[in-house]
Design a protein around this motif. Structure first.
Motif, PDB file in Angstrom:
ATOM      1  N   HIS A  93       0.797  -1.223   0.000  1.00  0.00           N
ATOM      2  CA  HIS A  93       0.000   0.000   0.000  1.00  0.00           C
ATOM      3  C   HIS A  93       0.831   1.276   0.000  1.00  0.00           C
ATOM      4  O   HIS A  93       0.288   2.361  -0.194  1.00  0.00           O
ATOM      5  N   ASP A  94       2.133   1.162   0.238  1.00  0.00           N
ATOM      6  CA  ASP A  94       2.951   2.369   0.311  1.00  0.00           C
ATOM      7  C   ASP A  94       4.221   2.313  -0.529  1.00  0.00           C
ATOM      8  O   ASP A  94       5.088   3.167  -0.419  1.00  0.00           O
ATOM      9  N   HIS A  95       4.334   1.303  -1.391  1.00  0.00           N
ATOM     10  CA  HIS A  95       5.507   1.158  -2.246  1.00  0.00           C
ATOM     11  C   HIS A  95       5.080   0.926  -3.697  1.00  0.00           C
ATOM     12  O   HIS A  95       4.058   0.295  -3.957  1.00  0.00           O
ATOM     13  N   VAL A  96       5.907   1.440  -4.612  1.00  0.00           N
ATOM     14  CA  VAL A  96       5.715   1.205  -6.034  1.00  0.00           C
ATOM     15  C   VAL A  96       7.062   0.856  -6.657  1.00  0.00           C
ATOM     16  O   VAL A  96       8.118   1.118  -6.064  1.00  0.00           O
ATOM     17  N   THR A  97       7.002   0.286  -7.835  1.00  0.00           N
ATOM     18  CA  THR A  97       8.215   0.045  -8.607  1.00  0.00           C
ATOM     19  C   THR A  97       8.131   0.824  -9.913  1.00  0.00           C
ATOM     20  O   THR A  97       7.057   1.005 -10.475  1.00  0.00           O
ATOM     21  N   VAL A  98       9.291   1.266 -10.359  1.00  0.00           N
ATOM     22  CA  VAL A  98       9.425   1.930 -11.651  1.00  0.00           C
ATOM     23  C   VAL A  98      10.598   1.261 -12.347  1.00  0.00           C
ATOM     24  O   VAL A  98      11.714   1.261 -11.825  1.00  0.00           O
ATOM     25  N   SER A  99      10.340   0.668 -13.507  1.00  0.00           N
ATOM     26  CA  SER A  99      11.373  -0.057 -14.231  1.00  0.00           C
ATOM     27  C   SER A  99      11.762   0.740 -15.478  1.00  0.00           C
ATOM     28  O   SER A  99      10.921   1.053 -16.317  1.00  0.00           O
ATOM     29  N   LEU A 100      13.046   1.057 -15.567  1.00  0.00           N
ATOM     30  CA  LEU A 100      13.565   1.849 -16.678  1.00  0.00           C
ATOM     31  C   LEU A 100      14.770   1.166 -17.304  1.00  0.00           C
ATOM     32  O   LEU A 100      15.648   0.674 -16.584  1.00  0.00           O
TER      33      LEU A 100
END
Length: 181
Positions: free
Chosen positions: A40-47
């Motif tokens: 609920h408080d973390h996201v991932t960003v893949s680049l």
């Protein structure tokens, strides 16, 4: 009967977002389709590692996630067509600096400012694991309870296998209620 189609990445569509970060004292932007939720408080960003913006993210450990709507889709798409290594993208959007000193696109009705906790590297990719530091939403997309109303907000979705943008649809049921009938 189901057919095995191999190792196809098929968890699409996903929200279309433009990531913002500072590089050498200037904002830069890139279009991203690989974003995900981790609790609920973390996201991932893949680049992809080749992205110019990665150096700014790695230096500051911060980034902004600007969720795209149809009214600025063409400018967002442009951020995936030109390289920050070759073109200065700093003046494409008007922006405001967030509390974590990340550039946030003024046109975005929803921006999530993130603190990067870790970078999980895979072949050719930096996968930033981020804590949500602040979420900024235009009041026009909030309901009476102060929550985002996605029937009003209508973020653009991205379909990876076909490289198409989609509109969000209609409500078809309520989670944890339709299964109780």
């Amino acid at each position: 009967m189901k057919k095995n189609i191999g190792t196809a990445l098929s968890l699409y569509p996903t929200p279309t977002v433009v990531i913002g970060a500072m590089v050498d004292g200037k904002p830069t932007w890139t279009l991203v389709a690989h974003v995900g939720i981790m609790g609920h408080d973390h996201v991932t960003v893949s680049l992809a590692k080749a992205h110019y913006i990665n150096q700014g993210i790695l230096e500051s450990n911060t980034l902004s996630i600007n969720v795209v709507t149809e009214d600025w889709l063409a400018k967002a798409d442009q951020m995936g067509c030109i390289s920050g290594n070759k073109v200065d993208k700093s003046e494409v959007f008007t922006y405001t600096m967030g509390e974590k000193n990340t550039p946030m696109i003024d046109e975005a009705l929803l921006t999530i400012e993130c603190q990067v906790e870790a970078n999980y590297e895979t072949t050719g990719f930096d996968n930033f694991i981020c804590t949500i530091a602040c979420t900024y939403a235009e009041e026009s997309i909030l309901n009476n309870a102060g929550k985002i109303d996605y029937r009003i907000f209508k973020p653009v979705l991205f379909q990876f296998p076909t490289y198409e943008y989609l509109r969000t649809g209609d409500v078809i049921g309520n989670c944890a209620k339709i299964g109780k009938k």
